[in-house]
Design a protein around this motif. Structure first.
Motif, short mmCIF file in Angstrom:
data_model
loop_
_atom_site.label_atom_id
_atom_site.label_comp_id
_atom_site.label_asym_id
_atom_site.label_seq_id
_atom_site.Cartn_x
_atom_site.Cartn_y
_atom_site.Cartn_z
N THR A 81 8.25 5.92 -5.83
CA THR A 81 7.69 4.77 -5.09
C THR A 81 8.71 4.09 -4.17
OG1 THR A 81 8.10 2.90 -6.58
CG2 THR A 81 6.13 4.22 -7.05
N VAL A 133 11.82 -8.85 5.34
CA VAL A 133 12.86 -7.88 5.00
C VAL A 133 14.18 -8.21 5.72
CG1 VAL A 133 13.51 -5.44 5.22
CG2 VAL A 133 11.21 -6.05 4.44
N GLY A 162 -3.15 0.06 0.14
CA GLY A 162 -1.71 -0.22 0.15
C GLY A 162 -1.20 -0.44 1.57
N ASP A 163 0.11 -0.22 1.75
CA ASP A 163 0.71 -0.43 3.07
C ASP A 163 0.03 0.40 4.15
OD1 ASP A 163 2.47 -2.02 1.70
OD2 ASP A 163 4.29 -0.97 2.33
N ALA A 223 0.07 16.12 3.07
CA ALA A 223 -1.36 16.35 3.28
C ALA A 223 -1.75 16.02 4.71
CB ALA A 223 -2.16 15.47 2.31
N ALA A 238 0.21 2.24 -4.83
CA ALA A 238 -1.24 2.25 -4.62
C ALA A 238 -1.85 3.57 -5.10
CB ALA A 238 -1.56 2.03 -3.14
N ALA A 298 -3.25 6.81 0.47
CA ALA A 298 -2.30 5.80 -0.04
C ALA A 298 -0.90 6.20 0.41
CB ALA A 298 -2.39 5.72 -1.56
N THR A 299 -0.78 6.40 1.73
CA THR A 299 0.44 7.03 2.26
C THR A 299 1.56 6.04 2.61
OG1 THR A 299 -0.74 7.09 4.37
CG2 THR A 299 -0.65 9.14 3.11
N GLY A 300 1.34 4.73 2.37
CA GLY A 300 2.42 3.76 2.58
C GLY A 300 2.75 3.53 4.04
N ALA A 301 3.95 3.02 4.25
CA ALA A 301 4.42 2.69 5.60
C ALA A 301 5.90 3.04 5.68
CB ALA A 301 4.23 1.19 5.86
N ALA A 319 -0.95 -3.70 -3.09
CA ALA A 319 -1.05 -2.23 -3.11
C ALA A 319 -1.63 -1.78 -4.45
CB ALA A 319 0.31 -1.60 -2.87
N VAL A 353 13.52 2.17 -2.29
CA VAL A 353 14.15 1.57 -1.11
C VAL A 353 13.57 0.19 -0.76
CG1 VAL A 353 14.81 3.77 -0.02
CG2 VAL A 353 12.52 2.83 0.39
N GLY A 354 12.76 -0.38 -1.65
CA GLY A 354 12.05 -1.61 -1.28
C GLY A 354 12.42 -2.80 -2.14
N GLY A 381 2.73 6.63 -4.36
CA GLY A 381 3.42 5.35 -4.45
C GLY A 381 2.64 4.44 -5.41
N ALA A 390 0.86 -6.03 3.16
CA ALA A 390 1.87 -5.04 2.75
C ALA A 390 2.81 -5.60 1.69
CB ALA A 390 2.63 -4.55 3.96
N VAL A 391 2.27 -5.93 0.53
CA VAL A 391 3.11 -6.33 -0.60
C VAL A 391 2.65 -5.56 -1.84
CG1 VAL A 391 3.81 -8.62 0.22
CG2 VAL A 391 1.64 -8.36 -0.98
C1 LIG Z 1 13.21 -3.57 1.75
C2 LIG Z 1 11.84 -3.87 1.22
C3 LIG Z 1 11.69 -4.92 0.34
C4 LIG Z 1 10.42 -5.20 -0.18
N1 LIG Z 1 10.31 -6.24 -1.05
C5 LIG Z 1 9.12 -6.53 -1.59
C6 LIG Z 1 8.98 -7.58 -2.53
O1 LIG Z 1 9.95 -8.23 -2.89
N2 LIG Z 1 7.76 -7.82 -3.05
C7 LIG Z 1 6.65 -7.10 -2.66
O2 LIG Z 1 5.56 -7.39 -3.15
N3 LIG Z 1 6.75 -6.10 -1.76
C8 LIG Z 1 7.95 -5.80 -1.22
N4 LIG Z 1 8.06 -4.76 -0.34
C9 LIG Z 1 6.83 -4.02 0.04
C10 LIG Z 1 6.42 -3.03 -1.06
O3 LIG Z 1 7.50 -2.20 -1.35
C11 LIG Z 1 5.22 -2.22 -0.55
O4 LIG Z 1 4.16 -3.10 -0.21
C12 LIG Z 1 4.71 -1.22 -1.58
O5 LIG Z 1 5.75 -0.44 -2.08
C13 LIG Z 1 3.64 -0.32 -0.93
O6 LIG Z 1 3.18 0.66 -1.84
P1 LIG Z 1 2.29 1.88 -1.31
O7 LIG Z 1 1.79 2.58 -2.52
O8 LIG Z 1 1.31 1.39 -0.32
O9 LIG Z 1 3.28 2.82 -0.52
P2 LIG Z 1 4.50 3.75 -1.04
O10 LIG Z 1 5.07 3.29 -2.31
O11 LIG Z 1 5.41 3.85 0.15
O12 LIG Z 1 3.82 5.14 -1.31
C14 LIG Z 1 3.37 5.99 -0.30
C15 LIG Z 1 3.65 7.43 -0.69
O13 LIG Z 1 2.90 8.29 0.15
C16 LIG Z 1 3.68 9.44 0.45
N5 LIG Z 1 3.14 10.05 1.67
C17 LIG Z 1 3.16 9.57 2.94
N6 LIG Z 1 2.51 10.41 3.77
C18 LIG Z 1 2.07 11.45 3.02
C19 LIG Z 1 1.32 12.62 3.30
N7 LIG Z 1 0.88 12.89 4.53
N8 LIG Z 1 1.06 13.48 2.29
C20 LIG Z 1 1.48 13.21 1.02
N9 LIG Z 1 2.17 12.11 0.70
C21 LIG Z 1 2.46 11.23 1.68
C22 LIG Z 1 5.08 8.86 0.61
O14 LIG Z 1 6.08 9.86 0.47
C23 LIG Z 1 5.11 7.82 -0.52
O15 LIG Z 1 5.61 8.37 -1.72
C24 LIG Z 1 9.30 -4.42 0.20
C25 LIG Z 1 9.46 -3.34 1.08
C26 LIG Z 1 10.71 -3.07 1.57
C27 LIG Z 1 10.88 -1.90 2.51
#
Ligand SMILES: Cc1cc2nc3c(=O)[nH]c(=O)nc-3n(C[C@H](O)[C@H](O)[C@H](O)COP(=O)(O)OP(=O)(O)OC[C@H]3O[C@@H](n4cnc5c(N)ncnc54)[C@H](O)[C@@H]3O)c2cc1C
Length: 480
Positions: A41, A182, A309-310, A116, A16, A140-143, A321, A46-47, A14, A316-317
């Motif tokens: 991402t 959200v 990241g998340d 993983a 992060a 960096a597995t998100g939420a 991340a 979806v975000g 994603g 969680a923005v």
């Molecule tokens: C509807 C919505 C609206 C939003 N609007 C905003 C906004 O306007 N502004 C803002 O700043 N933020 C917003 N956000 C929040 C923002 O999208 C997140 O903070 C950001 O995308 C987080 O990034 P990340 O890299 O932490 O996680 P992600 O982009 O979710 O990446 C995590 C990745 O890890 C992978 N993963 C998970 N577990 C494993 C595993 N065990 N092994 C391998 N891969 C794995 C997942 O498949 C994913 O691809 C919104 C979120 C939502 C849901």
């Protein structure tokens, strides 16, 4: 299982994970980026982006509906739900496409596809195919959306942000659960697009607002536009034909039952940590099962593991991340020479109408005793010139400065142009600007930012314990 040894393994591609990859690669070419589901991402798929696309459609419908107040008649507004969602997906796909194109620039040998999980400290399984031994790991597995037990069994009537944007058309009615950023953004957008919306919140949470006065003000604004109860009581929720029947205590009518075509659950996004088998990682976990992480280095304890990241459940923005990924990737790359980074001033924005912005120190959340160290000033946008011109004169802004040195530390607001004012104030807070220096900056006329100047003038007076100056400043123009 095929075996592989790397300097740095990053779990999750994603926002992060991608910034961590770029930063780590400046230190070593022996790095692997592991993704368990799909590239693209959360933000793009979806975000942030599809939600803002839906809001853009809603703004357009709202603009047409309120044109009458300016003497502009817009006859026969009709909203084609299918076309609204088609555009959301079409534009969304271009954003996802550009992420996928940048994935293409990452060498094949640096990418692994598969979920993983930890087998032991420093040892990961990736799907059933790979065993990766990594000297350093960035998680960096998100939420993901949390769906409480009361919503189980509703089949395809139940939506989360993972599938909302895939609907063929807009539903006639929807019950939105969760009044955080959200739920509020999407609930209001759907309402503006003609969907019958009831928004059920819990525990008084509204768009992440800390300050009770601003939250109450915001609640009044939103409640005028659609049904919102931030302390809702729902006594029953069950499937009924092609709908969901909900019995709840209506704010005015007492207990009633209504049916909804769909339910949107926006009750939080817990970190994706469960599938990682963290009990094999050797990391120290807090009471919520999240590895204890230093926010300046993103390091988990003194281990060679970093959590960003998340996934770390802190901020969680998206821009956080990205920032955390950069810090952690850099530290993982140069480990053991881990260096703390100076974090940016917190900034969050909710794209509701009116918008919400929170900047810097959360003074609104502090105890009365803690607040004594800060001066505060409040301004209303109800009489603010440019806001009135646009018919958007609903809003309240609070600004804070340290009493001991007059430095601006933060703000919270609901009101017009909050996404822009939030940035202006975040930059001032990060630059540690004294309020007097902010007042020496140019303010054009007539702009919404003149309301900020009014607040800063009051703040300056409050710091000096002087009587507040006149709000109207005739030499500056009317309605400032
Ligand atoms: C509807 C919505 C609206 C939003 N609007 C905003 C906004 O306007 N502004 C803002 O700043 N933020 C917003 N956000 C929040 C923002 O999208 C997140 O903070 C950001 O995308 C987080 O990034 P990340 O890299 O932490 O996680 P992600 O982009 O979710 O990446 C995590 C990745 O890890 C992978 N993963 C998970 N577990 C494993 C595993 N065990 N092994 C391998 N891969 C794995 C997942 O498949 C994913 O691809 C919104 C979120 C939502 C849901």
């Amino acid at each position: 299982m095929d075996k592989r040894k790397v300097d740095v393994a990053i779990i999750g591609a994603g926002t992060a994970g991608l910034t961590a990859y770029t930063a780590a690669r400046k230190h070593t070419e022996n790095v692997v980026l592991i993704e368990g589901e799909a590239y693209g991402t959360t933000c793009a798929r979806v975000g942030c982006m599809p939600s803002k696309l839906l809001i853009a459609a809603a703004d357009s419908a709202h603009g047409a509906a309120r044109a009458d107040m300016f003497g502009v008649a817009v006859a026969g507004i009709s909203i084609n739900g299918q076309r609204v969602l088609e555009r959301v997906r079409r534009e969304r796909d271009t954003f996802v496409g550009s992420v996928l194109a940048s994935m293409g620039t990452i060498p094949e040998s640096h990418r692994l596809m598969g979920r993983a999980r930890f087998l032991a400290p420093g040892k990961l399984a990736v799907g059933d195919a790979w065993e990766v031994t990594a000297q350093r790991i960035v998680i960096a597995t998100g939420a993901s959306p949390h769906v409480p037990a009361m919503f189980q069994g509703l089949g395809d009537r139940l939506l989360t942000t993972d599938n909302l944007f895939e609907l063929e058309t807009l539903p006639a009615s929807i019950a939105v659960f969760g009044a955080g950023a959200v739920g509020l953004e999407l609930g209001q957008a759907l309402s503006r697009l003609g969907v019958h919306v009831r928004l059920f919140g819990l525990d008084g949470i509204l768009g992440g607002i800390f300050d009770a006065e601003i939250r109450d003000y915001a609640e009044r604004c939103f409640s005028e536009a659609f049904y919102l109860d931030i302390r809702s009581e729902v006594s029953d929720l069950s499937p009924a034909d092609n709908a969901v029947a909900i019995t709840f205590t209506h704010r005015d009518k007492g207990e009633i039952s209504e049916t909804f075509e769909r339910i949107l659950v926006a009750t939080g996004r817990p970190p994706n940590l469960e599938a990682l088998d963290l009990h094999h990682s050797g990391l120290t976990l807090d009471d919520d099962g999240i590895p204890v992480t230093d926010s300046a280095t993103l390091q988990c304890g003194d281990s060679p593991v970093f959590l960003v990241g998340d996934a770390n459940g802190q901020l969680a923005v998206l821009h956080e991340a990205a920032q955390e990924g950069r810090i952690a990737g850099d530290n993982a790359g140069r480990y053991p020479g881990v260096q703390p980074a100076v974090r940016q001033v917190p900034l969050s924005i909710v794209f509701s109408h009116p918008q919400i912005a929170s900047v810097g120190l959360p003074v609104g959340r502090m105890s009365d005793e803690e607040r004594k160290a800060y001066a505060v000033a409040t301004v209303s946008f109800e009489d603010q010139g440019r806001s009135k011109v646009m018919g958007e004169n609903r809003g309240l802004l609070k600004v804070y400065a340290r009493r001991d040195n007059g430095v601006f530390v933060g703000a919270e607001m609901v009101g017009p142009a909050a996404e822009h004012i939030g940035h202006l104030l975040a930059w001032a807070a990060q630059s540690r600007m004294p309020v007097s220096a902010m007042l020496a900056m140019p303010f054009y006329h007539p702009v919404v930012e003149e309301g900020v100047r009014t607040a800063l003038k009051d703040l300056h007076s409050n710091l000096a314990r002087l009587p507040a100056p006149e709000d109207q400043c005739l030499e500056c123009g009317p309605g400032v």
